[in-house]
Design a protein around this motif. Sequence first.
Motif, short mmCIF file in Angstrom:
data_model
loop_
_atom_site.label_atom_id
_atom_site.label_comp_id
_atom_site.label_asym_id
_atom_site.label_seq_id
_atom_site.Cartn_x
_atom_site.Cartn_y
_atom_site.Cartn_z
N PHE A 180 12.71 -11.28 1.07
CA PHE A 180 12.06 -12.51 0.63
C PHE A 180 10.73 -12.09 -0.01
O PHE A 180 9.76 -11.80 0.67
N VAL A 181 10.74 -12.00 -1.34
CA VAL A 181 9.60 -11.40 -2.05
C VAL A 181 8.57 -12.47 -2.40
O VAL A 181 8.88 -13.43 -3.11
N GLN A 182 7.36 -12.30 -1.87
CA GLN A 182 6.26 -13.19 -2.19
C GLN A 182 5.02 -12.38 -2.54
O GLN A 182 4.87 -11.23 -2.11
N LEU A 183 4.16 -13.00 -3.32
CA LEU A 183 2.91 -12.35 -3.68
C LEU A 183 2.15 -11.95 -2.43
O LEU A 183 2.04 -12.74 -1.49
N TYR A 184 1.67 -10.72 -2.37
CA TYR A 184 0.92 -10.13 -1.26
C TYR A 184 1.80 -9.75 -0.08
O TYR A 184 1.67 -8.68 0.50
N GLY A 185 2.72 -10.62 0.33
CA GLY A 185 3.56 -10.41 1.50
C GLY A 185 3.89 -11.75 2.09
O GLY A 185 3.32 -12.78 1.69
N THR A 186 4.77 -11.78 3.06
CA THR A 186 5.22 -13.07 3.56
C THR A 186 4.43 -13.56 4.76
O THR A 186 4.69 -14.66 5.25
N HIS A 187 3.49 -12.80 5.27
CA HIS A 187 2.56 -13.34 6.25
C HIS A 187 1.56 -14.21 5.52
O HIS A 187 1.07 -13.85 4.44
N ALA A 188 1.25 -15.38 6.10
CA ALA A 188 0.39 -16.35 5.41
C ALA A 188 -0.98 -15.79 5.03
O ALA A 188 -1.62 -16.28 4.10
N HIS A 189 -1.43 -14.76 5.73
CA HIS A 189 -2.77 -14.23 5.47
C HIS A 189 -2.74 -12.78 5.01
O HIS A 189 -3.71 -12.04 5.18
N ALA A 190 -1.62 -12.39 4.40
CA ALA A 190 -1.52 -11.02 3.88
C ALA A 190 -2.59 -10.73 2.84
O ALA A 190 -3.07 -9.60 2.73
N TRP A 191 -2.97 -11.75 2.09
CA TRP A 191 -3.94 -11.54 1.01
C TRP A 191 -5.31 -11.10 1.54
O TRP A 191 -6.12 -10.54 0.80
N ARG A 192 -5.57 -11.28 2.84
CA ARG A 192 -6.86 -10.92 3.43
C ARG A 192 -6.88 -9.51 4.01
O ARG A 192 -7.91 -9.04 4.47
#
Length: 447
Positions: free
Chosen positions: A13-25
């Motif tokens: 399941f490919v999402q920007l940054y990663g699939t954890h809601a706070h991967a971008w941090r």
Amino acid sequence: MSQRKRQLSLSVFVQLYGTHAHAWRQPGVRAGGTPSLAEWVKIVQTLERGKFDFAFFADFVGNGGDEVNTIERRPRGGGFEPLTLTAALASFSKNIGLVATVNTNFNEPYNLARRLASIDHLTNGRSGWNVVSSLSEGAEKSFGVAQPLDHAGRYERAAEFIDVSKKLWDSWDDDAFDYASKESGVFLEGKRGHPVHHQGKHFQVDALLDIARPIQGYPVFFQAGNSDAGREFAAQYAEVIYAAAQTIEAAQAFYSDVKGRLAKYGREPDDLKVTPGLFYFIGASRQEAQEKYDSFLQAVDLSGKRNLMGVDVSAYPLDGPLPENIPEPVNGRGRWQQVVALARRENLTIRELILRFATVQGHRIVIGTPDDIADQLADWFHNGAADGFNLKPALLPSSLDDFVNLVVPQLQRRGIFRTEYEGTTLREHLGLHRPPNANALKAIKAA
């Protein structure tokens, strides 16, 4: 299709940054900025190196104009539109299936059938369609939907949408364009075309598709749904269902139930692959893996508006119980029922529910060494709980690299996952038959 040894299906399941809601941090992540095709290319090529079946691109279409305050702390979207992205990735990949999410509420069968057929030819038979009929408030506002369909109505529209799309893909024989004659001036024979005359509740179509039948016959149909309506829809139409279960007992019950519904539609159990979502945290030791998981829990932002599987729970005490008679969300009712059952069963607070459930969208979490992870996947695979897994790497690309480099070899040693691709199309990867043209079947029966 010849019989083959049952093997595990793996996808991401490919999402920007990663699939954890706070991967971008997380440290080292390039947060923000415009989307970059190069990043998606790298991920898809990693999946091919790992011999995965497909890359799954979700879509959360539509942000209402009043959602700025929500998005400023919890980014949604930010990536490419899925169909556009899969078309771009076609030339950067050779084997991996490319599955795009397309919502049936905001499209018409003719334009989508045309685009999906195009992508199937561009990829040499590697396209898939994740059929979504959800309708968020933001999407309603974005598309100007004044009178939205209810839950049952949206499934009804989606069913007719698929039926019409199949007719359009079947509007040409498989070999309709193979006999062009320069001498006679006949580009194709009219008898090889089958005009669609559809007058339904939601769609009226009188047409021939303006592209050859897809290489796979139809793109592979994907669907996600835990509700009873979702399971029934999957039994009739889906070839891969993306599910959610946290325990093997829940997964076995889902697996048995949805596969048990197939016979009424003239389908066999192997015609539908059940692939639960899976979060994972890998370490050289179990302690290291647990520390990775804990670091993501600590990154969860509980300030501001708090969302629990589509329900705003900001007005309730964070360390209090989930209130009785809280309204169900419009979308994802099956997942919501899992939330409520877990809350009541274990007497969890809203904080505990968010940390345990919402951050991983109700999916299973496996934590441990590569050997531990492979053992747990094999257990579900061998014991009637899953045909494969749709992985949700917490952080991209590092979490994916770890799985490909460390867990895939363990699965291959156990003999349940391929070491090389044996076919070229997504249907061949999944062991699914190629659907014949319905018009050809009618001709055979009439003969």
